[in-house]
Design a protein around this motif. Structure first.
Motif, PDB file in Angstrom:
ATOM      1  N   GLU A  32      49.817  75.402 -13.213  1.00 29.05           N
ATOM      2  CA  GLU A  32      48.847  74.241 -13.542  1.00 29.05           C
ATOM      3  C   GLU A  32      48.026  73.865 -12.081  1.00 29.05           C
ATOM      4  O   GLU A  32      46.947  73.457 -12.329  1.00 29.05           O
ATOM      5  CB  GLU A  32      49.883  73.307 -13.891  1.00 29.05           C
ATOM      6  N   ALA A  33      48.747  73.908 -11.051  1.00 26.34           N
ATOM      7  CA  ALA A  33      47.775  73.473  -9.941  1.00 26.34           C
ATOM      8  C   ALA A  33      46.804  74.359  -9.518  1.00 26.34           C
ATOM      9  O   ALA A  33      45.651  73.874  -9.312  1.00 26.34           O
ATOM     10  CB  ALA A  33      48.905  73.582  -8.780  1.00 26.34           C
ATOM     11  N   ILE A  34      46.976  75.637  -9.887  1.00 31.25           N
ATOM     12  CA  ILE A  34      45.795  76.710  -9.571  1.00 31.25           C
ATOM     13  C   ILE A  34      44.873  76.464 -10.497  1.00 31.25           C
ATOM     14  O   ILE A  34      43.529  76.685 -10.379  1.00 31.25           O
ATOM     15  CB  ILE A  34      46.465  78.158  -9.536  1.00 31.25           C
ATOM     16  N   ALA A  35      45.048  76.242 -11.721  1.00 32.15           N
ATOM     17  CA  ALA A  35      43.913  76.054 -12.867  1.00 32.15           C
ATOM     18  C   ALA A  35      42.996  74.759 -12.512  1.00 32.15           C
ATOM     19  O   ALA A  35      42.028  74.774 -12.812  1.00 32.15           O
ATOM     20  CB  ALA A  35      44.797  75.898 -14.183  1.00 32.15           C
ATOM     21  N   GLU A  36      43.844  73.765 -11.793  1.00 30.62           N
ATOM     22  CA  GLU A  36      43.240  72.682 -11.642  1.00 30.62           C
ATOM     23  C   GLU A  36      42.297  72.856 -10.357  1.00 30.62           C
ATOM     24  O   GLU A  36      40.937  72.075 -10.424  1.00 30.62           O
ATOM     25  CB  GLU A  36      44.064  71.519 -11.348  1.00 30.62           C
ATOM     26  N   GLN A  37      42.746  73.623  -9.475  1.00 31.34           N
ATOM     27  CA  GLN A  37      41.912  73.811  -8.529  1.00 31.34           C
ATOM     28  C   GLN A  37      40.604  74.785  -8.767  1.00 31.34           C
ATOM     29  O   GLN A  37      39.522  74.275  -8.230  1.00 31.34           O
ATOM     30  CB  GLN A  37      42.779  74.857  -7.279  1.00 31.34           C
ATOM     31  N   GLU A  38      40.800  75.538  -9.597  1.00 33.02           N
ATOM     32  CA  GLU A  38      39.421  76.360 -10.275  1.00 33.02           C
ATOM     33  C   GLU A  38      38.576  75.330 -10.900  1.00 33.02           C
ATOM     34  O   GLU A  38      37.393  75.366 -10.723  1.00 33.02           O
ATOM     35  CB  GLU A  38      39.905  77.529 -11.031  1.00 33.02           C
ATOM     36  N   ALA A  39      39.020  74.593 -11.594  1.00 33.20           N
ATOM     37  CA  ALA A  39      38.178  73.508 -12.371  1.00 33.20           C
ATOM     38  C   ALA A  39      37.393  72.681 -11.249  1.00 33.20           C
ATOM     39  O   ALA A  39      36.259  72.314 -11.687  1.00 33.20           O
ATOM     40  CB  ALA A  39      39.140  72.855 -13.261  1.00 33.20           C
ATOM     41  N   LEU A  40      38.046  72.329 -10.447  1.00 27.09           N
ATOM     42  CA  LEU A  40      37.340  71.602  -9.174  1.00 27.09           C
ATOM     43  C   LEU A  40      36.138  72.224  -8.365  1.00 27.09           C
ATOM     44  O   LEU A  40      35.119  71.814  -8.233  1.00 27.09           O
ATOM     45  CB  LEU A  40      38.229  70.732  -8.426  1.00 27.09           C
TER      46      LEU A  40
END
Length: 551
Positions: free
Chosen positions: A485-493
């Motif tokens: 979940e942390a990696i997915a949020e970083q990609e969205a940012l």
């Protein structure tokens, strides 16, 4: 021939005697360890023991002799036989016994539990003997240097010499009293008075003396003893609440009368102070106020009844018992002079306003003594007047439960000589550790973790391995999910940031403009009076310590 264990009720003493005889037989006959049980088994003449041995003959013959004795005791003695002997040792007092007899009784009982966890080593034996010996002998041994003895054997030798010295002093005093009595009798003409008749024989004189109905008159030394120790000159007893004019007792029997001694007076004093309801209570004496603060409650007396007077048939009203057992806590304490923690029995007394520790235990542990700013004056709760002792020193202690699961906060304990228990835990102990005492359920519970000092609960068993593995697997899956979940949020940012840079591309140049394109117009100019002048003055105060380095 091997030793014989005759028929009868088995006891620890008879098993020990038979075991000692067997060991001596093995040594004399040089019996091999592999056949020792087989060689002495015919000596088991008790029918029940012999049947038990015959049922497991092959297994017992393969054992070592020490293992066989352990099986024999486990089979024919009570499961708590060692604990009972240990309790009997704890209740043994010297009282009027000679020191050598009392010492041998304690050592003999302790030898019966050798090889068990209840067996007392030299350190515990020394403390027990020191605490329960005659108070007069304890003071004499302390003056003779028993507290400085390094080994148990050296300590026993010092106490033995002290006991012999007390015995010699007692005999010397008795001789002095008897000489004084004889002198007074000779002076008054009561004994051996010559007859005026020439034909009166010695037998007649002796018969006349034997018919004497009254005791010999008091010698000056005896009268001094009675006056010093609150005695009666009629019944000639020490520490009584009457005198000759109001004495309810008869005169002593002249046939069994013995001259009074200092030792009898001191023994009567000890018995009078330890009998009973007055057995206790120490309290703080206040010179300015009439109220007293109790330090210790009454000590148990086995001779007192444990129920109400009467049979209870006249009334159905509930009446409380005359007394209730004290609350004792077995704990560990240590000190600089103790290689390992020492087990002792502490008296929990919520009526005491302080914590007390026996002086002998302080010496044994080697605790550092500290002076009290103001001496603590104490006296007996039941006493004549307000006379008492002053306590001037205190030490730090930290009692720990036997299972090591609970430890007290550091306590300041006042040193008291000849205390009724090794440690007396009063109000400071209960307050500092947040302890609740329930006499009805006989529980002493620490509120922080609900630990019962008198009846500790068994430790929580370890978790099952399969459950432990399942918990670890669940934790690993949760960690992986959080990371995804942390990696997915970083990609969205990062995608949103790229869209913003494209939308405001004119605000995010790829390189800085060249210097030549910068403006050169002069809008204002400052002209210096002397561009070559060096400014040395300062605009703020400088500390003197920095003036020289800054020049």
């Amino acid at each position: 021939r091997p030793p014989i264990l005759t028929a009868g009720k088995p006891s620890p003493l008879c098993f020990q005697q038979w075991e000692t005889g067997c060991l001596a037989y093995f040594e004399i006959k040089a019996v091999d360890a592999a056949v020792q049980v087989q060689r002495v088994a015919p000596g088991l003449q008790d029918t029940l023991v012999q049947a038990w041995y015959s049922a497991y003959r092959e297994a017992f013959n393969a054992m070592e002799f020490t293992e066989f004795m352990a099986e024999l005791r486990a089979e024919f003695l009570d499961s708590d036989w060692a604990e009972k002997i240990c309790l009997d040792i704890g209740e043994m007092r010297q009282d009027k016994k000679p020191w050598s007899e009392y010492l041998n009784d304690v050592l003999q009982q302790n030898s019966l539990i050798r090889g068990t966890p209840e067996h007392m080593d030299d350190t515990l034996l020394r403390y027990h003997l020191h605490s329960n010996m005659d108070p007069i002998l304890r003071d004499r041994a302390k003056r003779d240097g028993s507290g400085t003895a390094v080994t148990f054997k050296l300590w026993k030798d010092i106490v033995r010499k002290s006991a012999e010295g007390l015995r010699n002093d007692e005999l010397r005093f008795q001789n002095m009293v008897q000489a004084e009595v004889a002198r007074q009798q000779k002076k008054t003409g009561i004994v051996n008075k010559p007859s005026r008749n020439a034909n009166t024989s010695a037998a007649t004189t002796d018969a006349a003396v034997g018919k004497q109905k009254n005791c010999p008159p008091l010698a000056p030394g005896e009268r001094l003893l009675l006056d010093k120790h609150s005695g009666c000159t009629k019944c000639r007893r020490f520490y009584v609440d009457h005198r000759a004019k109001t004495c309810p007792n008869p005169f002593p029997d002249p046939a069994t009368y013995k001259p009074l001694t200092e030792r009898e007076a001191l023994m009567a004093k000890t018995k009078n102070s330890s009998n009973a309801a007055p057995a206790a209570a120490v309290h703080e004496l206040d010179e300015n106020e009439n109220s007293n603060l109790l330090v210790a409650a009454f000590v148990d007396d086995p001779d007192l009844p444990s129920n109400v007077l009467g049979n209870g048939t006249d009334s159905e009203e509930y009446v409380s018992p005359l007394h209730h057992p004290h609350l004792y806590w077995d704990c560990h304490v240590d000190g600089p002079s103790s290689p390992s923690p020492i087990r002792c029995r502490a008296l929990i007394d919520h009526g005491s306003h302080t914590v007390l520790i026996d002086e002998s235990l302080v010496q044994h542990l080697g605790l550092r003594r500290r002076r009290l700013h103001t001496p603590l004056k104490i006296g007996m709760a039941i006493s004549e007047g307000n006379s008492g002792k002053e306590l001037r020193e205190w030490v730090k202690i930290k009692p720990v439960s036997l299972d090591g699961r609970w430890s007290s906060r550091t306590l300041r304990a006042v040193i008291a000589p000849q205390l009724c228990a090794p440690i007396l835990l009063g109000g400071p102990f209960l307050f500092s550790n947040k302890i609740v005492v329930d006499h009805e359920s006989r529980s002493v519970i620490a509120k922080d973790n609900n630990y019962n000092l008198l009846q500790p609960s068994p430790p929580v068993p370890a978790r099952n391995d399969s459950l432990h593995c399942a918990d670890e697997s669940a934790g690993l899956v949760a960690a992986i999910r959080d990371r995804i979940e942390a990696i997915a949020e970083q990609e969205a940012l990062e995608k949103r940031a790229e869209l913003l840079r494209q939308e405001f591309a004119d605000r995010f140049p790829t390189e800085l403009p060249p210097v030549t394109n910068l403006p050169t117009d002069v809008f204002h100019e400052f002209t210096l009076k002397d561009p070559n002048r060096e400014i040395k003055s300062r605009q703020y105060a400088c500390p003197k310590k920095w003036q020289e380095p800054w020049k």
